[in-house]
Design an enzyme around this catalytic site. Structure first.
Site, PDB file in Angstrom:
ATOM      1  N   HIS A 142       0.833  -1.207   0.000  1.00 49.74           N
ATOM      2  CA  HIS A 142       0.000   0.000   0.000  1.00 49.74           C
ATOM      3  C   HIS A 142       0.869   1.260   0.000  1.00 49.74           C
ATOM      4  O   HIS A 142       0.634   2.182  -0.785  1.00 49.74           O
ATOM      5  CB  HIS A 142      -0.917   0.000   1.220  1.00 49.74           C
ATOM      6  CG  HIS A 142      -1.693   1.278   1.397  1.00 49.74           C
ATOM      7  ND1 HIS A 142      -2.698   1.669   0.530  1.00 49.74           N
ATOM      8  CD2 HIS A 142      -1.594   2.263   2.325  1.00 49.74           C
ATOM      9  CE1 HIS A 142      -3.192   2.836   0.926  1.00 49.74           C
ATOM     10  NE2 HIS A 142      -2.539   3.220   2.008  1.00 49.74           N
ATOM     11  N   ARG A 151       3.934  10.567  -5.485  1.00 49.18           N
ATOM     12  CA  ARG A 151       5.278  11.137  -5.572  1.00 49.18           C
ATOM     13  C   ARG A 151       6.014  10.578  -6.777  1.00 49.18           C
ATOM     14  O   ARG A 151       5.822  11.048  -7.893  1.00 49.18           O
ATOM     15  CB  ARG A 151       6.047  10.888  -4.264  1.00 49.18           C
ATOM     16  CG  ARG A 151       5.571  11.765  -3.104  1.00 49.18           C
ATOM     17  CD  ARG A 151       6.454  11.612  -1.877  1.00 49.18           C
ATOM     18  NE  ARG A 151       6.523  10.219  -1.438  1.00 49.18           N
ATOM     19  CZ  ARG A 151       5.646   9.644  -0.615  1.00 49.18           C
ATOM     20  NH1 ARG A 151       4.681  10.367  -0.109  1.00 49.18           N
ATOM     21  NH2 ARG A 151       5.739   8.375  -0.273  1.00 49.18           N
ATOM     22  N   GLU A 210      -8.891  -2.422   6.335  1.00 50.19           N
ATOM     23  CA  GLU A 210      -7.930  -2.546   7.437  1.00 50.19           C
ATOM     24  C   GLU A 210      -8.453  -3.534   8.480  1.00 50.19           C
ATOM     25  O   GLU A 210      -9.638  -3.835   8.538  1.00 50.19           O
ATOM     26  CB  GLU A 210      -7.715  -1.187   8.135  1.00 50.19           C
ATOM     27  CG  GLU A 210      -7.251  -0.088   7.195  1.00 50.19           C
ATOM     28  CD  GLU A 210      -6.722   1.154   7.916  1.00 50.19           C
ATOM     29  OE1 GLU A 210      -6.354   1.045   9.113  1.00 50.19           O
ATOM     30  OE2 GLU A 210      -6.684   2.219   7.281  1.00 50.19           O
TER      31      GLU A 210
HETATM   32 MN    MN Z   1      -6.068   4.229   7.177  1.00 46.37          MN
END
Ligand code: MN
Length: 430
Positions: A142, A151, A210
């Site tokens: 991730h 970036r 998550e």
């Molecule tokens: Mn998070």
């Protein structure tokens, strides 16, 4: 203390659906409102919610030192604060009570009426009062994807990332139990050519797949928890959708990190699956190179093989699974996170919640956010109803699921569900 509740051979006298997330080997903990509007601490086997307050009052925990009102509370914080020995005694006892040849409750219809509810008779609440919530950023895949998108693919990981579990302090007041709808948030977005920021409903609502763990009182201010001891202070895990507004986040996050792009809502599954129940699913984590500093070094198997999936369900339509992943991919383990969190002497308390960060795997189907799955909207996902998604639309429901499985048992977390409602217009607020 042996984890007798984990014995895969155990069978219960309660009827359980095949492939349930909640076999007798799970015994999670949660808080629910009963049909009589009474709030209580409970557990779940199959599709039955079990009132632990009632079981305690009826004497089923005799021989275990518990305060009278331990389960007659609206949060698990005090129970969790009692520590690992109590969790294990209680979980083993619950398992015994529901063992197939234990007649004590099985053949006592009056007691059964007081103790057992079907899941459609109860309303799940938040299991703990979350004092502090920390979100880590611990999946290498991730962090690499996000670093590449925002970036430079050549230097996707910042120099600190391989040296420490990066995290930030999140907002606990907006943590909500599965099923609670959320409002699309308003916020500022990056200025256009005129230099004036945009302001309105977020156009880029995303989920983050998550897991989160709930701690007990781990250390006093100024003291530390070692990687080796960390597992003794982790009560259990929930599934966690860390809702994110990518456009708000992109404008506000420099230099202090996420703020309103994250704090509008975070959804958790309501049953805390204990670390003990997951013990048989420990695996080695990814090889860590460079080797972590000694205070983060770990010997044992600190990762967990938990299969994850995310689905999007448009209104009045069937769901489409858009990602599958696995908690085992985490680069920094929970034990390392807790050791790092406390290395400066910061005290961790009962009911604190630590998010893993988005759990992405190595393949494109295993990315844990729309940001990654659609590569910032460049590759929309086609849903079964023919519509496409770059991010989450109004009235979409996001469903997350997690389970562990081996040759002998399967156990899971139940659903972590949230529906995105249209933004609240300013005029209607007054
Ligand atoms: Mn998070």
């Amino acid at each position: 203390m042996p984890l007798t509740a984990n014995d895969p051979k155990r069978k219960t006298w309660l009827e359980t659906p095949p492939n349930t997330d909640f076999p007798i080997q799970n015994i999670p903990f949660g808080v629910f409102l009963t049909r009589d509007d009474i709030i209580t601490i409970g557990t779940r086997i199959g599709d039955y919610a079990i009132d632990l307050g009632a079981l305690h009052q009826l004497g089923y925990f005799e021989g275990i030192e518990l305060t009278d009102d331990l389960f007659l509370q609206d949060t698990l914080n005090d129970f969790i604060s009692d520590g690992q020995k109590t969790w294990r005694l209680v979980r083993n006892r619950i398992s015994d009570i529901f063992l197939i040849d234990n007649a004590s409750l099985r053949d006592h219809s009056e007691h059964r009426k007081q103790v057992l509810f079907t899941m459609d008779e109860v309303e799940m609440q938040l299991p703990v009062l979350v004092g502090d919530y920390t979100d880590f950023y611990a999946s290498k895949e991730h962090a690499t994807n996000v670093g590449s998108l925002f970036r430079d693919p050549e230097n996707a990981l910042l120099p600190n990332w391989l040296r420490l579990p990066v995290g930030y302090h999140g907002r606990s007041s907006s943590i909500i139990p599965s099923g609670t709808p959320i409002r699309r948030p308003f916020g500022q977005t990056k200025p256009g050519e005129d230099g004036v920021p945009g302001f309105g409903p977020s156009k880029l609502i995303d989920f983050e797949l998550e897991m989160a763990y709930i701690t007990t009182d781990a250390n006093q201010l100024g003291k530390r928890v070692s990687v080796k001891d960390a597992k003794d202070y982790i009560f259990g895990l929930v599934l966690f959708n860390d809702w994110s507004a990518r456009d708000i986040q992109a404008w506000e996050y420099v230099p202090l990190g996420p703020f309103l792009g994250k704090s509008f809502a975070s959804t958790i599954s309501p049953w805390i699956v204990t670390l003990d129940a997951l013990d048989g699913f420990r695996v080695d984590g990814p090889t860590q190179d460079p080797a972590p500093l000694p205070y983060l070094a770990q010997g044992g198997r600190e990762n967990f093989d938990i299969k994850l999936e995310v689905a999007i369900q448009p209104e009045n339509s069937e769901e489409t699974v858009v990602a599958t992943s696995n908690f085992k991919y985490m680069y920094w383990s929970m034990a390392q996170q807790l050791a790092h969190h406390t290395v400066n002497g910061c005290n961790v308390q009962s009911g604190d919640m630590m998010g893993s960060g988005t759990i992405s795997g190595p393949t494109k189907e295993e990315y844990g956010s729309m940001l990654e799955l659609t590569w910032r909207g460049q590759n929309p996902i086609k849903l079964k109803d023919g519509s496409q998604r770059k991010f989450i639309n109004d009235n979409d429901t996001v469903v997350m699921r997690a389970h562990c499985e081996n040759d002998e048992i399967r156990l899971g977390f139940g659903d972590c569900i949230g529906k995105v409602l249209p933004a609240l217009p300013f005029a209607e607020e007054n």
